[in-house]
Design a protein around this motif. Sequence first.
Motif, PDB file in Angstrom:
ATOM      1  N   TRP A  68       0.824  -1.206   0.000  1.00  0.00           N
ATOM      2  CA  TRP A  68       0.000   0.000   0.000  1.00  0.00           C
ATOM      3  C   TRP A  68       0.864   1.264   0.000  1.00  0.00           C
ATOM      4  O   TRP A  68       1.916   1.323   0.630  1.00  0.00           O
ATOM      5  CB  TRP A  68      -0.908   0.021   1.224  1.00  0.00           C
ATOM      6  CG  TRP A  68      -2.160  -0.797   1.057  1.00  0.00           C
ATOM      7  CD1 TRP A  68      -2.559  -1.474  -0.052  1.00  0.00           C
ATOM      8  CD2 TRP A  68      -3.163  -1.025   2.046  1.00  0.00           C
ATOM      9  NE1 TRP A  68      -3.748  -2.103   0.164  1.00  0.00           N
ATOM     10  CE2 TRP A  68      -4.150  -1.844   1.449  1.00  0.00           C
ATOM     11  CE3 TRP A  68      -3.336  -0.624   3.371  1.00  0.00           C
ATOM     12  CZ2 TRP A  68      -5.281  -2.257   2.141  1.00  0.00           C
ATOM     13  CZ3 TRP A  68      -4.458  -1.031   4.058  1.00  0.00           C
ATOM     14  CH2 TRP A  68      -5.430  -1.839   3.449  1.00  0.00           C
ATOM     15  N   THR A  69       0.350   2.260  -0.711  1.00  0.00           N
ATOM     16  CA  THR A  69       0.962   3.590  -0.701  1.00  0.00           C
ATOM     17  C   THR A  69       0.021   4.529   0.042  1.00  0.00           C
ATOM     18  O   THR A  69      -1.119   4.751  -0.379  1.00  0.00           O
ATOM     19  CB  THR A  69       1.191   4.108  -2.129  1.00  0.00           C
ATOM     20  OG1 THR A  69       2.055   3.202  -2.833  1.00  0.00           O
ATOM     21  CG2 THR A  69       1.814   5.493  -2.112  1.00  0.00           C
ATOM     22  N   ARG A  70       0.495   5.069   1.148  1.00  0.00           N
ATOM     23  CA  ARG A  70      -0.335   5.934   1.974  1.00  0.00           C
ATOM     24  C   ARG A  70       0.096   7.392   1.821  1.00  0.00           C
ATOM     25  O   ARG A  70       1.296   7.696   1.738  1.00  0.00           O
ATOM     26  CB  ARG A  70      -0.255   5.546   3.446  1.00  0.00           C
ATOM     27  CG  ARG A  70      -0.672   4.116   3.745  1.00  0.00           C
ATOM     28  CD  ARG A  70      -0.841   3.897   5.249  1.00  0.00           C
ATOM     29  NE  ARG A  70       0.280   4.408   6.020  1.00  0.00           N
ATOM     30  CZ  ARG A  70       0.269   4.582   7.343  1.00  0.00           C
ATOM     31  NH1 ARG A  70      -0.831   4.301   8.028  1.00  0.00           N
ATOM     32  NH2 ARG A  70       1.333   5.034   7.982  1.00  0.00           N
ATOM     33  N   VAL A  71      -0.899   8.274   1.773  1.00  0.00           N
ATOM     34  CA  VAL A  71      -0.635   9.712   1.715  1.00  0.00           C
ATOM     35  C   VAL A  71      -1.508  10.387   2.772  1.00  0.00           C
ATOM     36  O   VAL A  71      -2.549   9.846   3.176  1.00  0.00           O
ATOM     37  CB  VAL A  71      -0.955  10.283   0.315  1.00  0.00           C
ATOM     38  CG1 VAL A  71      -0.047   9.669  -0.739  1.00  0.00           C
ATOM     39  CG2 VAL A  71      -2.417  10.068  -0.046  1.00  0.00           C
ATOM     40  N   PRO A  72      -1.108  11.556   3.264  1.00  0.00           N
ATOM     41  CA  PRO A  72      -1.934  12.263   4.241  1.00  0.00           C
ATOM     42  C   PRO A  72      -3.326  12.536   3.695  1.00  0.00           C
ATOM     43  O   PRO A  72      -3.502  12.878   2.521  1.00  0.00           O
ATOM     44  CB  PRO A  72      -1.162  13.567   4.489  1.00  0.00           C
ATOM     45  CG  PRO A  72       0.257  13.217   4.165  1.00  0.00           C
ATOM     46  CD  PRO A  72       0.177  12.243   3.026  1.00  0.00           C
ATOM     47  N   SER A  73      -4.329  12.350   4.531  1.00  0.00           N
ATOM     48  CA  SER A  73      -5.730  12.510   4.126  1.00  0.00           C
ATOM     49  C   SER A  73      -6.269  13.829   4.676  1.00  0.00           C
ATOM     50  O   SER A  73      -6.444  13.987   5.893  1.00  0.00           O
ATOM     51  CB  SER A  73      -6.570  11.337   4.638  1.00  0.00           C
ATOM     52  OG  SER A  73      -7.910  11.458   4.218  1.00  0.00           O
ATOM     53  N   ALA A  74      -6.529  14.766   3.781  1.00  0.00           N
ATOM     54  CA  ALA A  74      -7.077  16.063   4.177  1.00  0.00           C
ATOM     55  C   ALA A  74      -8.602  15.996   4.228  1.00  0.00           C
ATOM     56  O   ALA A  74      -9.224  15.165   3.556  1.00  0.00           O
ATOM     57  CB  ALA A  74      -6.626  17.147   3.200  1.00  0.00           C
ATOM     58  N   ASP A  75      -9.200  16.869   5.030  1.00  0.00           N
ATOM     59  CA  ASP A  75     -10.662  17.019   5.115  1.00  0.00           C
ATOM     60  C   ASP A  75     -11.369  15.742   5.557  1.00  0.00           C
ATOM     61  O   ASP A  75     -12.485  15.451   5.110  1.00  0.00           O
ATOM     62  CB  ASP A  75     -11.233  17.496   3.775  1.00  0.00           C
ATOM     63  CG  ASP A  75     -10.699  18.861   3.373  1.00  0.00           C
ATOM     64  OD1 ASP A  75     -10.496  19.691   4.277  1.00  0.00           O
ATOM     65  OD2 ASP A  75     -10.494  19.099   2.166  1.00  0.00           O
ATOM     66  N   ALA A  76     -10.729  14.965   6.402  1.00  0.00           N
ATOM     67  CA  ALA A  76     -11.379  13.808   7.013  1.00  0.00           C
ATOM     68  C   ALA A  76     -11.921  14.237   8.377  1.00  0.00           C
ATOM     69  O   ALA A  76     -11.293  15.013   9.095  1.00  0.00           O
ATOM     70  CB  ALA A  76     -10.398  12.654   7.164  1.00  0.00           C
ATOM     71  N   TYR A  77     -13.102  13.744   8.715  1.00  0.00           N
ATOM     72  CA  TYR A  77     -13.730  14.104   9.984  1.00  0.00           C
ATOM     73  C   TYR A  77     -13.298  13.108  11.070  1.00  0.00           C
ATOM     74  O   TYR A  77     -13.320  11.895  10.852  1.00  0.00           O
ATOM     75  CB  TYR A  77     -15.251  14.095   9.852  1.00  0.00           C
ATOM     76  CG  TYR A  77     -15.768  15.122   8.870  1.00  0.00           C
ATOM     77  CD1 TYR A  77     -15.979  16.443   9.253  1.00  0.00           C
ATOM     78  CD2 TYR A  77     -16.032  14.772   7.544  1.00  0.00           C
ATOM     79  CE1 TYR A  77     -16.446  17.383   8.349  1.00  0.00           C
ATOM     80  CE2 TYR A  77     -16.499  15.703   6.635  1.00  0.00           C
ATOM     81  CZ  TYR A  77     -16.705  17.015   7.038  1.00  0.00           C
ATOM     82  OH  TYR A  77     -17.163  17.941   6.134  1.00  0.00           O
TER      83      TYR A  77
END
Length: 260
Positions: A68-77
């Motif tokens: 898996w390639t993970r990236v920072p997740s913006a606008d998550a509650y």
Amino acid sequence: MASARRICLTRWRLGRANRYLPEPFSSWDALILAAGTIGLLAACASHGASVEGQVFEVMNSEAPVGQWTRVPSADAYVIVHWTGSVPGPHASSVCLHAAIGKTDERGRFDVPGRWAAPKAYLVIPRDPAVMVYKPGYDQQSEFRKPSAPVVRTLVRSKLPVEQRIALLSTYAEAGCMDHETFKTIPLGDAQGVAARFYRALYEEAQALGPLPPSLNHHLATLRDKAGVPQPPAPPWQVRTIRPQGPSPAAPVPAAPADRP
């Protein structure tokens, strides 16, 4: 805030007084007082605490987990529940506070946990529970040591429609319950994101397409939380039924003709 500190200090002094209790005082009562003192001090310490962490999302969820390639997740509650245990012969759990926040462009969040005042009952706080919602994503189950930073990973949802809308309804009802009114206490919303959160839940439910009637109760919950008026009931259709007269009698079959 000063009054809260005085309450905490007074309770701490009451806990210290346990050393001077008379001999007939039961060991069970002493245990309750000791646990209560610890719990009250912890509750006072957590009053105004916040939970920080980071959320990532997987870009290639079709690949094996190890790739898996993970990236920072913006606008998550991010919804945080502060809970605790009430000591006694039959220990029980209690929800102290629940609040919502949102991740920034780096996927980081900081949800403040300030509530009005320390709880009046004895409580031993637990580690806060953190759950994350982002339209179209599911939260991946992860094991975390209590002292480790809070990190959550999101993957594209593959849930069937029935399970997905049930999950959305669960998110919509997140919060602490008032045991007197049996209603959910509104989430703490220092960032002012709760209204958009409930709207996002409802919009995702609408995007799932026509739903079977058996799921209407979930959709009604999402409408209510999003502040969307319920659709009007279909108008009554009046059909005029004309009176019918008696049916004509069946003709009498003719008698067979005599043969020569």
